[in-house]
Design an enzyme around this catalytic site. Structure first.
Site, PDB file in Angstrom:
ATOM      1  N   GLU A  94       0.833  -1.198   0.000  1.00 31.90           N
ATOM      2  CA  GLU A  94       0.000   0.000   0.000  1.00 31.90           C
ATOM      3  C   GLU A  94       0.873   1.256   0.000  1.00 31.90           C
ATOM      4  O   GLU A  94       1.953   1.286   0.573  1.00 31.90           O
ATOM      5  CB  GLU A  94      -0.937  -0.017   1.215  1.00 31.90           C
ATOM      6  CG  GLU A  94      -1.931  -1.169   1.103  1.00 31.90           C
ATOM      7  CD  GLU A  94      -3.007  -1.195   2.179  1.00 31.90           C
ATOM      8  OE1 GLU A  94      -4.092  -1.719   1.874  1.00 31.90           O
ATOM      9  OE2 GLU A  94      -2.791  -0.696   3.295  1.00 31.90           O
ATOM     10  N   CYS A 107       3.545   8.560   1.047  1.00 33.66           N
ATOM     11  CA  CYS A 107       4.088   7.636   2.034  1.00 33.66           C
ATOM     12  C   CYS A 107       4.322   6.299   1.338  1.00 33.66           C
ATOM     13  O   CYS A 107       3.390   5.653   0.871  1.00 33.66           O
ATOM     14  CB  CYS A 107       3.112   7.494   3.199  1.00 33.66           C
ATOM     15  SG  CYS A 107       3.685   6.348   4.465  1.00 33.66           S
ATOM     16  N   CYS A 114       6.789  -6.776   7.021  1.00 28.79           N
ATOM     17  CA  CYS A 114       7.910  -6.256   7.797  1.00 28.79           C
ATOM     18  C   CYS A 114       8.453  -7.376   8.666  1.00 28.79           C
ATOM     19  O   CYS A 114       7.695  -8.196   9.176  1.00 28.79           O
ATOM     20  CB  CYS A 114       7.454  -5.090   8.671  1.00 28.79           C
ATOM     21  SG  CYS A 114       8.838  -4.195   9.431  1.00 28.79           S
ATOM     22  N   CYS A 118       7.095  -4.869  15.832  1.00 31.83           N
ATOM     23  CA  CYS A 118       6.622  -3.827  16.740  1.00 31.83           C
ATOM     24  C   CYS A 118       5.197  -4.163  17.164  1.00 31.83           C
ATOM     25  O   CYS A 118       4.339  -4.486  16.335  1.00 31.83           O
ATOM     26  CB  CYS A 118       6.696  -2.465  16.065  1.00 31.83           C
ATOM     27  SG  CYS A 118       8.390  -2.028  15.588  1.00 31.83           S
ATOM     28  N   CYS A 121       1.841  -2.270  15.623  1.00 31.22           N
ATOM     29  CA  CYS A 121       1.800  -1.955  14.189  1.00 31.22           C
ATOM     30  C   CYS A 121       1.083  -3.055  13.411  1.00 31.22           C
ATOM     31  O   CYS A 121       1.377  -4.240  13.576  1.00 31.22           O
ATOM     32  CB  CYS A 121       3.217  -1.787  13.656  1.00 31.22           C
ATOM     33  SG  CYS A 121       3.261  -1.410  11.884  1.00 31.22           S
ATOM     34  N   GLY A 167       7.221  -1.844   6.041  1.00 28.78           N
ATOM     35  CA  GLY A 167       8.605  -2.306   5.984  1.00 28.78           C
ATOM     36  C   GLY A 167       9.597  -1.418   6.696  1.00 28.78           C
ATOM     37  O   GLY A 167       9.287  -0.290   7.082  1.00 28.78           O
ATOM     38  N   GLU A 168      10.802  -1.956   6.870  1.00 29.68           N
ATOM     39  CA  GLU A 168      11.903  -1.218   7.492  1.00 29.68           C
ATOM     40  C   GLU A 168      12.901  -0.870   6.381  1.00 29.68           C
ATOM     41  O   GLU A 168      13.622  -1.740   5.888  1.00 29.68           O
ATOM     42  CB  GLU A 168      12.546  -2.082   8.588  1.00 29.68           C
ATOM     43  CG  GLU A 168      13.869  -1.566   9.115  1.00 29.68           C
ATOM     44  CD  GLU A 168      13.864  -0.092   9.524  1.00 29.68           C
ATOM     45  OE1 GLU A 168      13.011   0.316  10.325  1.00 29.68           O
ATOM     46  OE2 GLU A 168      14.724   0.657   9.012  1.00 29.68           O
ATOM     47  N   SER A 199      12.356   6.813   7.522  1.00 22.99           N
ATOM     48  CA  SER A 199      11.980   6.501   8.907  1.00 22.99           C
ATOM     49  C   SER A 199      12.468   5.109   9.263  1.00 22.99           C
ATOM     50  O   SER A 199      12.260   4.155   8.518  1.00 22.99           O
ATOM     51  CB  SER A 199      10.455   6.575   9.047  1.00 22.99           C
ATOM     52  OG  SER A 199      10.071   6.248  10.359  1.00 22.99           O
ATOM     53  N   SER A 221      11.802   5.943  14.911  1.00 23.59           N
ATOM     54  CA  SER A 221      10.623   5.515  15.661  1.00 23.59           C
ATOM     55  C   SER A 221      11.062   5.123  17.067  1.00 23.59           C
ATOM     56  O   SER A 221      11.542   4.017  17.288  1.00 23.59           O
ATOM     57  CB  SER A 221       9.968   4.328  14.954  1.00 23.59           C
ATOM     58  OG  SER A 221       9.460   4.759  13.703  1.00 23.59           O
ATOM     59  N   LEU A 222      10.907   6.047  17.989  1.00 25.79           N
ATOM     60  CA  LEU A 222      11.426   5.821  19.345  1.00 25.79           C
ATOM     61  C   LEU A 222      10.367   5.165  20.231  1.00 25.79           C
ATOM     62  O   LEU A 222      10.565   4.078  20.754  1.00 25.79           O
ATOM     63  CB  LEU A 222      11.914   7.155  19.922  1.00 25.79           C
ATOM     64  CG  LEU A 222      12.735   7.047  21.204  1.00 25.79           C
ATOM     65  CD1 LEU A 222      14.015   6.258  20.986  1.00 25.79           C
ATOM     66  CD2 LEU A 222      13.063   8.441  21.743  1.00 25.79           C
ATOM     67  N   HIS A 223       9.279   5.856  20.482  1.00 24.89           N
ATOM     68  CA  HIS A 223       8.086   5.298  21.141  1.00 24.89           C
ATOM     69  C   HIS A 223       8.210   4.988  22.621  1.00 24.89           C
ATOM     70  O   HIS A 223       7.211   4.646  23.260  1.00 24.89           O
ATOM     71  CB  HIS A 223       7.575   4.034  20.435  1.00 24.89           C
ATOM     72  CG  HIS A 223       7.353   4.202  18.972  1.00 24.89           C
ATOM     73  ND1 HIS A 223       6.677   5.288  18.447  1.00 24.89           N
ATOM     74  CD2 HIS A 223       7.727   3.452  17.909  1.00 24.89           C
ATOM     75  CE1 HIS A 223       6.635   5.182  17.137  1.00 24.89           C
ATOM     76  NE2 HIS A 223       7.270   4.088  16.783  1.00 24.89           N
ATOM     77  N   ASN A 298      -3.132   4.705  16.075  1.00 22.23           N
ATOM     78  CA  ASN A 298      -4.235   4.383  15.161  1.00 22.23           C
ATOM     79  C   ASN A 298      -4.632   2.937  15.379  1.00 22.23           C
ATOM     80  O   ASN A 298      -3.838   2.036  15.115  1.00 22.23           O
ATOM     81  CB  ASN A 298      -3.794   4.597  13.722  1.00 22.23           C
ATOM     82  CG  ASN A 298      -3.554   6.065  13.432  1.00 22.23           C
ATOM     83  OD1 ASN A 298      -4.411   6.905  13.687  1.00 22.23           O
ATOM     84  ND2 ASN A 298      -2.379   6.387  12.948  1.00 22.23           N
ATOM     85  N   CYS A 341      -0.897   5.931   9.891  1.00 15.04           N
ATOM     86  CA  CYS A 341       0.343   5.273  10.338  1.00 15.04           C
ATOM     87  C   CYS A 341       0.033   3.950  11.003  1.00 15.04           C
ATOM     88  O   CYS A 341      -0.814   3.863  11.874  1.00 15.04           O
ATOM     89  CB  CYS A 341       1.055   6.102  11.402  1.00 15.04           C
ATOM     90  SG  CYS A 341       1.668   7.652  10.856  1.00 15.04           S
TER      91      CYS A 341
HETATM   92  N1  SAH Z   1       9.947   0.588   9.940  1.00 13.84           N
HETATM   93  C1  SAH Z   1      10.088   2.023   9.830  1.00 13.84           C
HETATM   94  C2  SAH Z   1       9.137   2.595   8.815  1.00 13.84           C
HETATM   95  C3  SAH Z   1       7.669   2.502   9.183  1.00 13.84           C
HETATM   96  S1  SAH Z   1       7.206   4.088   9.629  1.00 13.84           S
HETATM   97  C4  SAH Z   1       9.950   2.645  11.193  1.00 13.84           C
HETATM   98  O1  SAH Z   1       9.709   1.904  12.147  1.00 13.84           O
HETATM   99  O2  SAH Z   1      10.158   3.836  11.358  1.00 13.84           O
HETATM  100  C5  SAH Z   1       5.650   3.947  10.275  1.00 13.84           C
HETATM  101  C6  SAH Z   1       5.503   4.830  11.504  1.00 13.84           C
HETATM  102  O3  SAH Z   1       4.191   4.625  12.063  1.00 13.84           O
HETATM  103  C7  SAH Z   1       6.483   4.421  12.574  1.00 13.84           C
HETATM  104  O4  SAH Z   1       6.872   5.511  13.371  1.00 13.84           O
HETATM  105  C8  SAH Z   1       5.634   3.482  13.373  1.00 13.84           C
HETATM  106  O5  SAH Z   1       6.177   3.231  14.611  1.00 13.84           O
HETATM  107  C9  SAH Z   1       4.311   4.192  13.389  1.00 13.84           C
HETATM  108  N2  SAH Z   1       3.185   3.312  13.712  1.00 13.84           N
HETATM  109  C10 SAH Z   1       3.131   1.988  13.552  1.00 13.84           C
HETATM  110  N3  SAH Z   1       1.952   1.510  13.953  1.00 13.84           N
HETATM  111  C11 SAH Z   1       1.229   2.567  14.371  1.00 13.84           C
HETATM  112  C12 SAH Z   1      -0.110   2.712  14.845  1.00 13.84           C
HETATM  113  N4  SAH Z   1      -0.911   1.672  14.965  1.00 13.84           N
HETATM  114  N5  SAH Z   1      -0.524   3.951  15.146  1.00 13.84           N
HETATM  115  C13 SAH Z   1       0.289   5.022  14.984  1.00 13.84           C
HETATM  116  N6  SAH Z   1       1.542   4.934  14.516  1.00 13.84           N
HETATM  117  C14 SAH Z   1       2.012   3.733  14.217  1.00 13.84           C
END
Ligand code: SAH
Length: 369
Positions: A94, A107, A114, A118, A121, A167-168, A199, A221-223, A298, A341
């Site tokens: 997508e 995007c 992937c 995580c 996701c 994907g990463e 990212s 993507s720290l989180h 999301n 996202c």
């Molecule tokens: N693998 C890379 C590229 C994906 S980016 C990365 O991890 O950065 C997608 C972004 O959306 C990342 O910051 C990811 O952590 C975030 N994301 C993933 N699932 C999500 C969700 N359910 N709600 C909001 N953000 C999310």
């Protein structure tokens, strides 16, 4: 035989120059063909009218221009568009276009599914099939421009690209770099380094390699503000913990004083969204020139997480802002069409057996099975 043809979307400028050199043609053919493909959106050699007829015919025999095929389009009430693109019999990815007042962002996905897991996701639930080719990555821009009936050179509807789809990207290094070269290439899309953002979850060795070959903007993507929590949310952290990741970010920025890393932080209700988490995040952000994007989680079926209430997100943001850290709460876009996202979930022939495992554990949502 069609399968023997070279797909020119797999070649960046250097590759295309080599392609023509091998056939006894001058390097400027590469410039001409790049313009036809990317600035005029042409996929038929017959239309490349500044090449001799003989060359056009020879090209048609040995080469092709083939982007992934769009098989569905969904438009959100907010103008966001999501496309599903077919790669091969079992795999779809997508791609999402997000229009804003001053820009249009595409995007882009970098892998089918992937390999990282995580916990929050949707893509992660699908497992992993393979890396995208350069053609399949740059082809997402090509196909999106065509679907929107845009002439990329004159209209420039896509002004920014984020590698934030499925994907990463750093685990598909060479193809991603080649595709980013084409995004930046003057005779192709001509986007500046500031308008391309890669990212990553933090693949440190690849981040160090990236610095040698590219200068695009970086998002991480720290989180979570500590290793214990990040190990849970982003399991890659067990291999590449926060302190080392931040050091790699500093190396990536180098000496150039004006650049910053964008840290993404998904707001998960009751998990990582307390004032204490915010204060710990402040301490980390002091170590790298940075800005923070707070992403409201999301939801997707079976995720097991809830979105932080807006007041909690705002309180979190205030703590960061008061510490002098530029912090933006991302607007959720396209969630009515599952284009936000972490909601991207093409169709993946899982080769990692993850879907089976999750199904056995009763953790896989209907929609993704
Ligand atoms: N693998 C890379 C590229 C994906 S980016 C990365 O991890 O950065 C997608 C972004 O959306 C990342 O910051 C990811 O952590 C975030 N994301 C993933 N699932 C999500 C969700 N359910 N709600 C909001 N953000 C999310």
């Amino acid at each position: 035989m069609p399968e023997d043809k070279v797909n020119l979307l797999n070649l960046d400028r250097a590759g295309l120059e080599a392609f023509f050199a091998e056939r006894g043609e001058k390097p400027f053919r590469a410039t001409q063909v790049l313009k036809w493909i990317y600035q005029y959106g042409v996929d038929d050699f017959a239309g490349m009218t500044n090449l001799s007829k003989a060359l056009r015919e020879r090209l048609a025999e040995v080469a092709e221009i083939r982007a992934p095929e769009i098989v569905s389009e969904h438009r959100s009430d907010d103008g966001t568009i999501k496309w599903a693109l077919r790669l091969d019999s079992g795999n779809h990815i997508e791609t999402v276009f997000i229009p804003e007042d001053d820009r249009g962002t595409l995007c882009v996905s970098s892998q089918v599914g992937c390999a990282l897991e995580c916990s929050f996701c949707a893509t992660a639930r699908q497992g992993f099939n393979r890396n995208l080719t350069t053609a399949e990555i740059i082809g997402q821009l090509w196909a999106a421009n065509r679907a929107m009936q845009v002439r990329p050179r004159e209209e420039r509807v896509i002004t920014n690209v984020v590698l934030m789809g499925m994907g990463e990207p750093l685990l598909n290094f060479d193809n991603v770099v080649r595709a980013m070269n084409l995004m930046q290439e003057d005779n192709a899309y001509g986007l500046s380094k500031r308008r391309i953002t890669l990212s990553t979850s933090g693949v440190i060795p690849a981040l160090d390699r990236l610095r040698e070959v590219s200068d695009v903007s970086l998002a991480v993507s720290l989180h979570a503000p500590d290793d214990a929590l990040r190990n849970e949310l982003v399991p890659l952290n067990r291999k590449y913990p926060i302190a080392e990741l931040l050091a790699a970010c500093r190396r990536y920025l180098g000496e150039e004083g004006s650049r910053r890393v964008t840290f993404e932080y998904v707001m998960l209700d009751g998990v990582n969204d307390s004032p204490e988490h915010a204060r710990r995040l402040v301490k980390l952000m002091r170590q790298v020139p940075s800005k923070v994007n707070l992403i409201p989680f999301n939801p997707f079926a079976g995720s097991g997480y809830r979105t932080s209430p807006p007041e909690r997100v705002e309180a979190f943001r205030q703590i960061l802002m008061q510490a002098g850290i530029v912090t933006i709460t991302r607007k959720t876009r396209g969630d009515d069409i599952d284009a936000a996202c972490g909601q991207l979930a093409g169709r993946v022939q899982d080769r990692t057996r993850r879907t089976q495992r999750l199904q056995a554990e009763g953790r896989l949502a209907e929609r993704l099975s």
